[in-house]
Design a protein around this motif. Structure first.
Motif, PDB file in Angstrom:
ATOM      1  N   LEU A  83       0.635  -1.338  -0.205  1.00 43.24           N
ATOM      2  CA  LEU A  83       0.034  -0.092  -0.223  1.00 43.24           C
ATOM      3  C   LEU A  83       0.877   1.219  -0.094  1.00 43.24           C
ATOM      4  CD1 LEU A  83      -2.978   1.118   0.422  1.00 43.24           C
ATOM      5  CD2 LEU A  83      -2.560   0.750   2.894  1.00 43.24           C
ATOM      6  N   GLN A 108      -8.713  -7.233   3.942  1.00 42.27           N
ATOM      7  CA  GLN A 108      -7.891  -5.811   3.928  1.00 42.27           C
ATOM      8  C   GLN A 108      -7.554  -5.683   2.297  1.00 42.27           C
ATOM      9  OE1 GLN A 108      -7.955  -3.804   6.336  1.00 42.27           O
ATOM     10  NE2 GLN A 108      -8.567  -5.148   7.891  1.00 42.27           N
ATOM     11  N   TYR A 114     -11.060  -0.713  -3.593  1.00 40.99           N
ATOM     12  CA  TYR A 114     -12.400  -0.115  -3.731  1.00 40.99           C
ATOM     13  C   TYR A 114     -12.986   0.445  -2.212  1.00 40.99           C
ATOM     14  CZ  TYR A 114     -17.409  -1.034  -4.686  1.00 40.99           C
ATOM     15  OH  TYR A 114     -18.853  -0.482  -5.172  1.00 40.99           O
ATOM     16  N   MET A 115     -12.655   0.141  -1.293  1.00 41.76           N
ATOM     17  CA  MET A 115     -12.895   0.906  -0.027  1.00 41.76           C
ATOM     18  C   MET A 115     -12.573   2.442  -0.245  1.00 41.76           C
ATOM     19  SD  MET A 115     -12.598  -1.806   3.113  1.00 41.76           S
ATOM     20  CE  MET A 115     -11.037  -1.743   3.067  1.00 41.76           C
ATOM     21  N   LEU A 116     -11.459   2.592  -0.526  1.00 42.31           N
ATOM     22  CA  LEU A 116     -10.802   4.017  -0.766  1.00 42.31           C
ATOM     23  C   LEU A 116     -11.103   4.504  -2.103  1.00 42.31           C
ATOM     24  CD1 LEU A 116      -7.420   3.411   1.013  1.00 42.31           C
ATOM     25  CD2 LEU A 116      -9.873   3.711   2.005  1.00 42.31           C
ATOM     26  N   GLY A 117     -12.153   3.942  -2.670  1.00 40.66           N
ATOM     27  CA  GLY A 117     -12.672   4.684  -3.993  1.00 40.66           C
ATOM     28  C   GLY A 117     -11.710   4.723  -4.976  1.00 40.66           C
ATOM     29  N   GLY A 118     -10.731   3.948  -5.232  1.00 39.19           N
ATOM     30  CA  GLY A 118      -9.432   3.974  -6.156  1.00 39.19           C
ATOM     31  C   GLY A 118      -8.247   4.644  -6.072  1.00 39.19           C
ATOM     32  N   GLU A 119      -8.403   5.289  -4.568  1.00 38.91           N
ATOM     33  CA  GLU A 119      -7.197   6.004  -4.529  1.00 38.91           C
ATOM     34  C   GLU A 119      -6.040   5.408  -3.985  1.00 38.91           C
ATOM     35  OE1 GLU A 119      -7.394   9.368  -4.692  1.00 38.91           O
ATOM     36  OE2 GLU A 119      -9.914   9.326  -5.543  1.00 38.91           O
TER      37      GLU A 119
ATOM     38  N   ARG B  90     -15.177  17.167   2.318  1.00 41.21           N
ATOM     39  CA  ARG B  90     -14.799  15.851   1.259  1.00 41.21           C
ATOM     40  C   ARG B  90     -15.366  14.501   2.472  1.00 41.21           C
ATOM     41  NH1 ARG B  90     -10.003  14.570  -2.131  1.00 41.21           N
ATOM     42  NH2 ARG B  90     -11.611  13.041  -2.731  1.00 41.21           N
ATOM     43  N   TYR B 102     -14.095  11.256   0.024  1.00 40.01           N
ATOM     44  CA  TYR B 102     -12.831  10.909  -0.243  1.00 40.01           C
ATOM     45  C   TYR B 102     -12.648   9.525  -0.701  1.00 40.01           C
ATOM     46  CZ  TYR B 102     -10.340  14.603   2.300  1.00 40.01           C
ATOM     47  OH  TYR B 102      -9.563  15.641   2.507  1.00 40.01           O
ATOM     48  N   CYS B 103     -13.568   8.675  -0.522  1.00 38.94           N
ATOM     49  CA  CYS B 103     -13.665   7.282  -1.204  1.00 38.94           C
ATOM     50  C   CYS B 103     -14.769   7.007  -2.132  1.00 38.94           C
ATOM     51  CB  CYS B 103     -13.813   6.189  -0.187  1.00 38.94           C
ATOM     52  SG  CYS B 103     -12.867   6.320   1.476  1.00 38.94           S
ATOM     53  N   HIS B 104     -15.334   8.334  -2.685  1.00 42.93           N
ATOM     54  CA  HIS B 104     -16.255   8.419  -3.924  1.00 42.93           C
ATOM     55  C   HIS B 104     -17.442   7.522  -3.500  1.00 42.93           C
ATOM     56  CE1 HIS B 104     -13.188  10.006  -6.499  1.00 42.93           C
ATOM     57  NE2 HIS B 104     -12.319   9.040  -6.100  1.00 42.93           N
ATOM     58  N   GLY B 107     -16.991   3.896   0.604  1.00 45.38           N
ATOM     59  CA  GLY B 107     -16.352   3.489   1.789  1.00 45.38           C
ATOM     60  C   GLY B 107     -17.146   3.877   2.936  1.00 45.38           C
ATOM     61  N   HIS B 111     -14.474   3.678   6.532  1.00 50.04           N
ATOM     62  CA  HIS B 111     -13.287   3.509   5.559  1.00 50.04           C
ATOM     63  C   HIS B 111     -12.737   4.684   5.234  1.00 50.04           C
ATOM     64  CE1 HIS B 111     -14.269  -0.633   5.773  1.00 50.04           C
ATOM     65  NE2 HIS B 111     -15.325  -0.392   5.299  1.00 50.04           N
ATOM     66  N   ALA B 113     -10.543   7.671   4.540  1.00 52.96           N
ATOM     67  CA  ALA B 113      -9.169   7.818   4.239  1.00 52.96           C
ATOM     68  C   ALA B 113      -8.702   9.182   3.691  1.00 52.96           C
ATOM     69  CB  ALA B 113      -8.927   6.684   3.396  1.00 52.96           C
ATOM     70  N   VAL B 115      -5.567   9.265   1.298  1.00 48.26           N
ATOM     71  CA  VAL B 115      -4.002   8.853   1.072  1.00 48.26           C
ATOM     72  C   VAL B 115      -3.238   9.767   0.733  1.00 48.26           C
ATOM     73  CG1 VAL B 115      -3.037   6.991  -0.483  1.00 48.26           C
ATOM     74  CG2 VAL B 115      -5.313   6.857   0.313  1.00 48.26           C
ATOM     75  N   LEU B 120      -3.917   6.280   5.648  1.00 51.77           N
ATOM     76  CA  LEU B 120      -4.248   4.983   5.000  1.00 51.77           C
ATOM     77  C   LEU B 120      -5.610   4.446   5.313  1.00 51.77           C
ATOM     78  CD1 LEU B 120      -0.717   3.203   5.314  1.00 51.77           C
ATOM     79  CD2 LEU B 120      -1.616   4.923   3.608  1.00 51.77           C
ATOM     80  N   GLY B 121      -6.268   5.061   6.123  1.00 53.76           N
ATOM     81  CA  GLY B 121      -7.636   4.542   6.244  1.00 53.76           C
ATOM     82  C   GLY B 121      -8.194   4.104   7.415  1.00 53.76           C
ATOM     83  N   ASN B 123     -10.550   1.684   9.699  1.00 55.42           N
ATOM     84  CA  ASN B 123     -10.709   0.189   9.411  1.00 55.42           C
ATOM     85  C   ASN B 123     -11.834  -0.390  10.082  1.00 55.42           C
ATOM     86  OD1 ASN B 123      -9.906  -2.562   8.805  1.00 55.42           O
ATOM     87  ND2 ASN B 123      -7.772  -1.762   8.396  1.00 55.42           N
TER      88      ASN B 123
END
Lengths: 339, 333
Positions: A83, A108, A114-119, B90, B102-104, B107, B111, B113, B115, B120-121, B123
């Motif tokens: 990551l 994880q 996906y959870m981070l929306g592709g970021e 956001r 942030y995660c469109h 999440g 979730h 995050a 980045v 890193l998010g 959890n």
């Protein structure tokens, strides 16, 4: 005097399956500073199956890292490293031990993008020595590829030849997403042609290993070789089997399989994982839902692992997974429409 | 300077940074109140875990970090996200399930995050972030980036196997990781007295040969001082530390909590130890800002939160055909 033996040229250079994997890892370590190998006893010991071999001597213990016996934590460290910019290859000593690390692989690694929306991206490779036939019994012999194949976000590959083992591992390393590679333990010593240098084998594309018009056999890992052996015997009876080496469980190559079944009208799925809810079920359903359905001349058959843990007794162990005569008999029944 | 008896934070940081720390603490408080209110109004679905009462721990722990440094967070992670520099607009957009989040919108609260800022998010799995933080530490060490990773987790996570495996690996490889346990006394409803064999979670550091510190997590200065020292140790290549910030969540575990496991009196006692009021008072006492300036910081934070909610409301809903977008890299296009 005998005529001098023909010199093998570079095109037919042979390596074992484990040597091919080691060569891929060596090339990756040489080419990319971000690549690290992690796993239990992969350093001076050389790995439980001697796959990492001498890599620690060539690249040092900082890049060929012995981990504690901490599968959950170790897999998670690999995920976190991927990551944040490394390209870790994490070796499970046995794929069975991945059960200890399901959290990090499934909750994880597979979902992070996906959870981070592709970021974010988790370019980690998990190597899994799998399969039965070594007398190691129930907790060291399983075939979990369908488990991981059930998880969106993962890619799952199962090379059956040394050439593919190297090519799929390098493809996995280049892939921005997590890839789980199942290596059948009985294949590690198998030799075969392996091209020199860096090349990749496309993830998600199966290979037709033998062409035939009478019955399609889709097999994975060691079952490819058993299916090929069965096909030779069947050929003597005038039954020509087409053997498809699945190579990739997720994504699955529907096009090649559907195309073959349209031609032969008969399908046999052969895999080592437990038969119920396994790869064969998925392929059967895929055919039932496809245009190949109208071309079927016989019911679809599945040969898979028994509905039991892998037993210790050698005869029982053999009986727990498909063998050459089982494949031969099933394909014959299909070809003769005896089902 | 040896006779300087002022609190660590006052000595260490300039007025602008202290003011920004207060601003972030208010942002966390008002963000979470705003999120709670939006939830009550049915604007946000699902659930959320509020950290109201724990703001000093999040903000003070991140004082020594740059955008290159990483954090891993928890299901109670809104505070960490803001402390690491996220924009509340956001964040709200994410809670409202919008593309601008942030995660469109994929999440949500659990979730969250950022980045680009090194977060890193959050959890959804208790203990999930612990090995990941160690991996971030491994990257920093291997690539020699000089970065550290701060790993936030709750008292509940300290009984997960992942905690023990992660601390051990960080220690044997001397990785630049600071493990911060926000001990708010309860893993959902089960108290640390009932769940944990040691009295202080920081005692577990002994088992992994790293320094362990138990700190008043509502004392901004105490947290900042302890974490700054651990960060310095990590950056110097001396390995990880375990810090336990004793704190308290005023709200229940999540939106379904009926507070059956703790008393009104206990909640009131902790609410009287509000970390924001305490820090604000300290700043005023040491003439970093006066009351009217402090009030202005609070007002501006409130306005930022209100604007953030409006931004989120006007955001774009994801398209249904984009359901599987972001599962794999090639599906991002």
């Amino acid at each position: 005097m005998n005529a001098p033996a023909k010199q093998p040229d570079a095109d037919i250079r042979e390596l074992s399956y484990s040597e091919a994997i080691r060569e891929a890892m060596g090339l990756a370590l040489e080419r990319d500073e971000r690549v690290v190998l992690m796993g239990e006893d992969i350093g001076v010991y050389g790995g439980a199956f001697q796959v990492t071999g001498d890599l620690v001597e060539r690249f040092g213990a900082d890049r060929v890292m012995d981990t504690p016996i901490s599968e959950l934590g170790g897999a998670g460290v690999a995920v976190g490293a991927a990551l944040t910019g490394l390209r870790p290859i994490y070796e499970f000593q046995f794929s069975d031990f991945a059960a200890l690390a399901m959290e990090q692989i499934v909750n994880q690694a597979a979902k992070m993008r996906y959870m981070l929306g592709g970021e974010a991206s988790v370019p980690v490779v998990f190597r899994m020595p799998a399969g039965s036939g070594t007398g190691a019994a129930a907790q060291h012999s399983q075939s979990f590829e369908a488990w991981f194949g059930h998880v969106p976000g993962l890619k799952v590959v199962q090379p059956s030849t040394p050439e593919d083992a190297k090519g799929l591992l390098l493809a996995a390393l280049e892939d921005p997403d997590p890839v789980v590679m199942f290596e059948h333990k009985l294949l590690y010593k198998m030799k075969g042609h392996v091209p020199e240098g860096w090349y990749t084998t496309q993830i998600g594309k199966s290979a037709i290993r033998r062409h035939g018009k009478d019955v399609t056999i889709v097999a994975s890992a060691i079952m490819v070789h058993r299916a090929l052996a069965a096909a030779e015997k069947l050929a003597g009876e005038g039954i020509e089997a087409e053997i498809i080496d699945l190579r990739s469980v997720r994504p699955i190559d529907g096009e090649t399989i559907i195309g073959s079944v349209r031609k032969t009208g008969r399908l046999l799925c052969v895999y080592e994982g437990v038969r119920t809810l396994g790869i064969g079920a998925e392929i059967s359903a895929m055919i039932a839902e496809s245009e190949a359905f109208d071309f079927l001349d016989a019911p679809v058959l599945r040969l898979g692992g028994a509905e039991a843990p892998i037993p210790y007794n050698p005869d029982l162990e053999k009986a727990a997974v498909p063998q050459i005569p089982d494949i031969e008999a099933a394909a014959r029944r299909l070809a003769r429409r005896e089902v | 300077m040896t006779d300087d008896n002022r609190p660590f934070a006052i000595r260490k940081y300039d007025a602008a940074r202290l003011r920004d720390a207060l601003r972030k603490m208010y942002l966390i408080r008002f963000f979470e109140e705003g999120a709670e209110d939006s939830y009550m109004r049915g604007l946000i679905h699902g659930t959320m875990h509020l950290s109201i009462g724990q703001e000093a721990s999040a903000v003070a722990s991140c004082m020594g970090l740059t955008d290159e440094d990483k954090i891993t967070s928890t299901h109670r992670g809104h505070g960490h996200c803001i402390a690491k520099g996220a924009e509340v607009g956001r964040m709200f957009a994410e809670f409202f399930g919008k593309e601008e989040g942030y995660c469109h919108g994929r999440g949500g609260s659990m979730h969250i995050a950022d980045v680009t800022k090194g977060n890193l998010g959050a959890n959804g799995i208790v203990g999930g972030g612990l090995p990941i933080a160690v991996g971030a530490g491994l990257t920093a060490k291997r690539l020699n980036t000089g970065a550290v990773a701060i790993c936030f987790f709750g008292d509940g996570a300290n009984n997960e196997g992942a905690f023990h495996e992660a601390l051990n690996m960080a220690a044997i490889w001397k990785l630049p990781v600071v493990f911060i346990c926000e001990n708010n006394k309860y893993g959902m409803s089960t108290s640390t007295e009932r769940s944990t064999a040691v009295k202080n979670i920081a005692e577990r550091a002994v088992a992994y040969a790293m320094p362990g510190h138990t700190v008043d997590g509502n004392d901004f200065s105490a947290v900042a001082e302890t974490v700054e020292a651990a960060i310095a140790r990590a950056r110097a290549g001396e390995g990880p530390s375990l810090i336990e910030n004793l704190t308290y969540r005023w709200r229940g575990h999540s939106k379904s909590d009926r507070n059956r496991y703790r008393s009104k009196q206990e909640i009131d006692e902790w609410m009287a130890r509000d970390p924001i009021q305490r820090f604000r008072k300290e700043l005023v006492e040491h003439a970093i800002l006066d009351e009217s300036e402090a009030e202005k910081v609070a007002t501006e934070a409130r306005q930022e939160v209100e604007a953030g909610i409006e931004f989120a409301k006007s955001g774009t809903a994801p398209r249904i055909p984009d359901l599987a977008r972001y599962v794999y890299a090639e599906e991002n296009a």
